[in-house]
Design a protein around this motif. Structure first.
Motif, PDB file in Angstrom:
ATOM      1  N   LEU A  93       0.844  -1.190   0.000  1.00  0.00           N
ATOM      2  CA  LEU A  93       0.000   0.000   0.000  1.00  0.00           C
ATOM      3  C   LEU A  93       0.880   1.240   0.000  1.00  0.00           C
ATOM      4  O   LEU A  93       1.830   1.333   0.780  1.00  0.00           O
ATOM      5  CB  LEU A  93      -0.882   0.019   1.250  1.00  0.00           C
ATOM      6  N   LEU A  94       0.577   2.175  -0.886  1.00  0.00           N
ATOM      7  CA  LEU A  94       1.245   3.475  -0.915  1.00  0.00           C
ATOM      8  C   LEU A  94       0.247   4.465  -0.336  1.00  0.00           C
ATOM      9  O   LEU A  94      -0.730   4.825  -0.984  1.00  0.00           O
ATOM     10  CB  LEU A  94       1.633   3.850  -2.349  1.00  0.00           C
ATOM     11  N   VAL A  95       0.485   4.871   0.909  1.00  0.00           N
ATOM     12  CA  VAL A  95      -0.493   5.664   1.650  1.00  0.00           C
ATOM     13  C   VAL A  95      -0.015   7.098   1.844  1.00  0.00           C
ATOM     14  O   VAL A  95       1.132   7.427   1.569  1.00  0.00           O
ATOM     15  CB  VAL A  95      -0.823   5.001   3.008  1.00  0.00           C
ATOM     16  N   THR A  96      -0.905   7.920   2.346  1.00  0.00           N
ATOM     17  CA  THR A  96      -0.605   9.340   2.491  1.00  0.00           C
ATOM     18  C   THR A  96       0.350   9.632   3.644  1.00  0.00           C
ATOM     19  O   THR A  96       1.362  10.289   3.462  1.00  0.00           O
ATOM     20  CB  THR A  96      -1.904  10.144   2.668  1.00  0.00           C
ATOM     21  N   THR A  97       0.026   9.162   4.837  1.00  0.00           N
ATOM     22  CA  THR A  97       0.839   9.478   6.017  1.00  0.00           C
ATOM     23  C   THR A  97       0.983   8.245   6.919  1.00  0.00           C
ATOM     24  O   THR A  97       0.263   7.264   6.762  1.00  0.00           O
ATOM     25  CB  THR A  97       0.204  10.604   6.855  1.00  0.00           C
ATOM     26  N   ASP A 135       3.623  17.478  -9.110  1.00  0.00           N
ATOM     27  CA  ASP A 135       4.907  16.856  -9.455  1.00  0.00           C
ATOM     28  C   ASP A 135       5.542  16.190  -8.237  1.00  0.00           C
ATOM     29  O   ASP A 135       6.069  15.078  -8.324  1.00  0.00           O
ATOM     30  CB  ASP A 135       5.874  17.884 -10.051  1.00  0.00           C
ATOM     31  N   ARG A 136       5.473  16.862  -7.106  1.00  0.00           N
ATOM     32  CA  ARG A 136       6.028  16.290  -5.872  1.00  0.00           C
ATOM     33  C   ARG A 136       5.247  15.048  -5.467  1.00  0.00           C
ATOM     34  O   ARG A 136       5.831  14.045  -5.037  1.00  0.00           O
ATOM     35  CB  ARG A 136       6.011  17.302  -4.738  1.00  0.00           C
ATOM     36  N   THR A 137       3.918  15.102  -5.603  1.00  0.00           N
ATOM     37  CA  THR A 137       3.091  13.942  -5.259  1.00  0.00           C
ATOM     38  C   THR A 137       3.498  12.731  -6.087  1.00  0.00           C
ATOM     39  O   THR A 137       3.720  11.643  -5.544  1.00  0.00           O
ATOM     40  CB  THR A 137       1.594  14.260  -5.465  1.00  0.00           C
ATOM     41  N   VAL A 138       3.623  12.913  -7.393  1.00  0.00           N
ATOM     42  CA  VAL A 138       4.023  11.803  -8.259  1.00  0.00           C
ATOM     43  C   VAL A 138       5.429  11.323  -7.900  1.00  0.00           C
ATOM     44  O   VAL A 138       5.688  10.120  -7.818  1.00  0.00           O
ATOM     45  CB  VAL A 138       3.918  12.193  -9.749  1.00  0.00           C
ATOM     46  N   GLU A 139       6.333  12.267  -7.663  1.00  0.00           N
ATOM     47  CA  GLU A 139       7.709  11.915  -7.285  1.00  0.00           C
ATOM     48  C   GLU A 139       7.734  11.068  -6.008  1.00  0.00           C
ATOM     49  O   GLU A 139       8.444  10.052  -5.929  1.00  0.00           O
ATOM     50  CB  GLU A 139       8.507  13.204  -7.081  1.00  0.00           C
ATOM     51  N   MET A 140       6.966  11.460  -5.014  1.00  0.00           N
ATOM     52  CA  MET A 140       6.921  10.726  -3.754  1.00  0.00           C
ATOM     53  C   MET A 140       6.283   9.345  -3.931  1.00  0.00           C
ATOM     54  O   MET A 140       6.720   8.368  -3.330  1.00  0.00           O
ATOM     55  CB  MET A 140       6.166  11.536  -2.690  1.00  0.00           C
ATOM     56  N   LEU A 141       5.250   9.259  -4.771  1.00  0.00           N
ATOM     57  CA  LEU A 141       4.627   7.969  -5.035  1.00  0.00           C
ATOM     58  C   LEU A 141       5.579   7.025  -5.772  1.00  0.00           C
ATOM     59  O   LEU A 141       5.641   5.829  -5.455  1.00  0.00           O
ATOM     60  CB  LEU A 141       3.335   8.147  -5.846  1.00  0.00           C
ATOM     61  N   VAL A 142       6.314   7.557  -6.725  1.00  0.00           N
ATOM     62  CA  VAL A 142       7.274   6.732  -7.460  1.00  0.00           C
ATOM     63  C   VAL A 142       8.352   6.209  -6.513  1.00  0.00           C
ATOM     64  O   VAL A 142       8.735   5.032  -6.580  1.00  0.00           O
ATOM     65  CB  VAL A 142       7.875   7.512  -8.655  1.00  0.00           C
ATOM     66  N   GLU A 143       8.833   7.057  -5.625  1.00  0.00           N
ATOM     67  CA  GLU A 143       9.847   6.625  -4.658  1.00  0.00           C
ATOM     68  C   GLU A 143       9.278   5.548  -3.723  1.00  0.00           C
ATOM     69  O   GLU A 143       9.939   4.547  -3.437  1.00  0.00           O
ATOM     70  CB  GLU A 143      10.368   7.813  -3.846  1.00  0.00           C
ATOM     71  N   ALA A 144       8.053   5.747  -3.245  1.00  0.00           N
ATOM     72  CA  ALA A 144       7.424   4.747  -2.375  1.00  0.00           C
ATOM     73  C   ALA A 144       7.206   3.437  -3.134  1.00  0.00           C
ATOM     74  O   ALA A 144       7.397   2.351  -2.571  1.00  0.00           O
ATOM     75  CB  ALA A 144       6.100   5.279  -1.833  1.00  0.00           C
ATOM     76  N   ALA A 145       6.848   3.532  -4.401  1.00  0.00           N
ATOM     77  CA  ALA A 145       6.657   2.333  -5.225  1.00  0.00           C
ATOM     78  C   ALA A 145       7.977   1.584  -5.381  1.00  0.00           C
ATOM     79  O   ALA A 145       8.019   0.346  -5.283  1.00  0.00           O
ATOM     80  CB  ALA A 145       6.091   2.715  -6.580  1.00  0.00           C
ATOM     81  N   ARG A 146       9.047   2.324  -5.610  1.00  0.00           N
ATOM     82  CA  ARG A 146      10.362   1.699  -5.749  1.00  0.00           C
ATOM     83  C   ARG A 146      10.727   0.945  -4.471  1.00  0.00           C
ATOM     84  O   ARG A 146      11.169  -0.200  -4.506  1.00  0.00           O
ATOM     85  CB  ARG A 146      11.431   2.754  -6.058  1.00  0.00           C
ATOM     86  N   GLU A 147      10.525   1.583  -3.331  1.00  0.00           N
ATOM     87  CA  GLU A 147      10.823   0.937  -2.054  1.00  0.00           C
ATOM     88  C   GLU A 147       9.979  -0.328  -1.873  1.00  0.00           C
ATOM     89  O   GLU A 147      10.485  -1.357  -1.421  1.00  0.00           O
ATOM     90  CB  GLU A 147      10.559   1.896  -0.893  1.00  0.00           C
ATOM     91  N   ALA A 148       8.700  -0.235  -2.222  1.00  0.00           N
ATOM     92  CA  ALA A 148       7.809  -1.383  -2.064  1.00  0.00           C
ATOM     93  C   ALA A 148       8.255  -2.559  -2.932  1.00  0.00           C
ATOM     94  O   ALA A 148       8.241  -3.711  -2.490  1.00  0.00           O
ATOM     95  CB  ALA A 148       6.375  -0.980  -2.412  1.00  0.00           C
ATOM     96  N   ILE A 149       8.666  -2.256  -4.152  1.00  0.00           N
ATOM     97  CA  ILE A 149       9.068  -3.313  -5.088  1.00  0.00           C
ATOM     98  C   ILE A 149      10.445  -3.866  -4.735  1.00  0.00           C
ATOM     99  O   ILE A 149      10.642  -5.076  -4.636  1.00  0.00           O
ATOM    100  CB  ILE A 149       9.038  -2.785  -6.533  1.00  0.00           C
ATOM    101  N   VAL A 150      11.413  -2.984  -4.525  1.00  0.00           N
ATOM    102  CA  VAL A 150      12.795  -3.405  -4.304  1.00  0.00           C
ATOM    103  C   VAL A 150      13.004  -3.945  -2.884  1.00  0.00           C
ATOM    104  O   VAL A 150      13.551  -5.037  -2.699  1.00  0.00           O
ATOM    105  CB  VAL A 150      13.778  -2.251  -4.599  1.00  0.00           C
ATOM    106  N   GLU A 151      12.573  -3.178  -1.894  1.00  0.00           N
ATOM    107  CA  GLU A 151      12.858  -3.552  -0.514  1.00  0.00           C
ATOM    108  C   GLU A 151      11.859  -4.551   0.069  1.00  0.00           C
ATOM    109  O   GLU A 151      12.236  -5.426   0.842  1.00  0.00           O
ATOM    110  CB  GLU A 151      12.923  -2.303   0.359  1.00  0.00           C
ATOM    111  N   SER A 152      10.583  -4.413  -0.307  1.00  0.00           N
ATOM    112  CA  SER A 152       9.555  -5.289   0.261  1.00  0.00           C
ATOM    113  C   SER A 152       9.151  -6.417  -0.678  1.00  0.00           C
ATOM    114  O   SER A 152       8.322  -7.240  -0.320  1.00  0.00           O
ATOM    115  CB  SER A 152       8.321  -4.462   0.635  1.00  0.00           C
ATOM    116  N   ARG A 153       9.690  -6.374  -1.888  1.00  0.00           N
ATOM    117  CA  ARG A 153       9.437  -7.406  -2.893  1.00  0.00           C
ATOM    118  C   ARG A 153       7.955  -7.557  -3.250  1.00  0.00           C
ATOM    119  O   ARG A 153       7.466  -8.659  -3.480  1.00  0.00           O
ATOM    120  CB  ARG A 153      10.051  -8.715  -2.441  1.00  0.00           C
ATOM    121  N   ALA A 154       7.265  -6.422  -3.293  1.00  0.00           N
ATOM    122  CA  ALA A 154       5.863  -6.417  -3.705  1.00  0.00           C
ATOM    123  C   ALA A 154       5.781  -6.550  -5.218  1.00  0.00           C
ATOM    124  O   ALA A 154       6.625  -6.019  -5.937  1.00  0.00           O
ATOM    125  CB  ALA A 154       5.191  -5.118  -3.262  1.00  0.00           C
ATOM    126  N   ASP A 155       4.766  -7.257  -5.695  1.00  0.00           N
ATOM    127  CA  ASP A 155       4.546  -7.333  -7.134  1.00  0.00           C
ATOM    128  C   ASP A 155       3.266  -6.614  -7.560  1.00  0.00           C
ATOM    129  O   ASP A 155       2.962  -6.503  -8.734  1.00  0.00           O
ATOM    130  CB  ASP A 155       4.540  -8.789  -7.630  1.00  0.00           C
TER     131      ASP A 155
END
Length: 169
Positions: A93-97, A135-155
């Motif tokens: 889950l990519l959440v707000t806070t 732009d910041r919102t998208v940037e933060m979501l992309v970073e959170a997505a990267r962490e979820a995929i790489v670090e948490s191995r989410a698919d």
């Protein structure tokens, strides 16, 4: 409406009162919205509405509304988690806070999806500020997505706020 079948009419109803104590992110604010949601759901059913979708990933009042009206009531939070569990092996889950992460973790547990849940990543942007800097919102979501995929191995990823959707249309 452009996504609906020709014989389906969609309408949108808004509570007369918005979030009060603690903004959108507090359990108090979510629970204070429920009386307004009850009033709107009863009115919608009387007017012949065929179903209700709560436009909040926290699914405020869904269980209560299901008890009160006979038409289907859906919340995007639980629905998206079950869909994600069907589409992939592990969802994040990519959440707000961080505050919203607390009730999403409860949702995961209530839905019986603990074994399919990889992680919950907060972008630290409250719902009322999502559109302030797109732009910041998208940037933060992309970073959170990267962490979820790489670090948490989410698919599979779930956007944990319905307001995020406007940035990906």
């Amino acid at each position: 409406q452009s996504y609906a079948r020709e014989d389906l009419t969609l309408s949108i109803g808004f509570p007369e009162r918005g979030p009060e104590l603690g903004g959108h992110e507090s359990l108090t604010a979510l629970n204070l919205a429920v009386p307004e949601l009850i009033k709107n759901a009863i009115k919608a059913e009387r007017e012949g509405v065929d179903g209700i979708l709560i436009n909040c990933m926290a699914d405020p009042g869904v269980e209560v509304l299901r008890e009160i009206v006979s038409i289907p009531v859906l919340g995007p939070g639980h629905a998206s988690m079950h869909a994600a569990a069907l589409l992939g092996r592990r969802f994040s889950l990519l959440v707000t806070t961080d505050m919203s992460a607390r009730y999403f973790l409860d949702h995961v547990h209530k839905a019986g999806l603990d074994s399919r849940h990889a992680s919950c990543h907060a972008v630290d942007i409250p719902p009322e500020d999502i559109d302030a800097d797109p732009d910041r919102t998208v940037e933060m979501l992309v970073e959170a997505a990267r962490e979820a995929i790489v670090e948490s191995r989410a698919d599979t990823l779930i956007l944990g706020c319905t307001a995020f959707v406007s940035h990906f249309e």
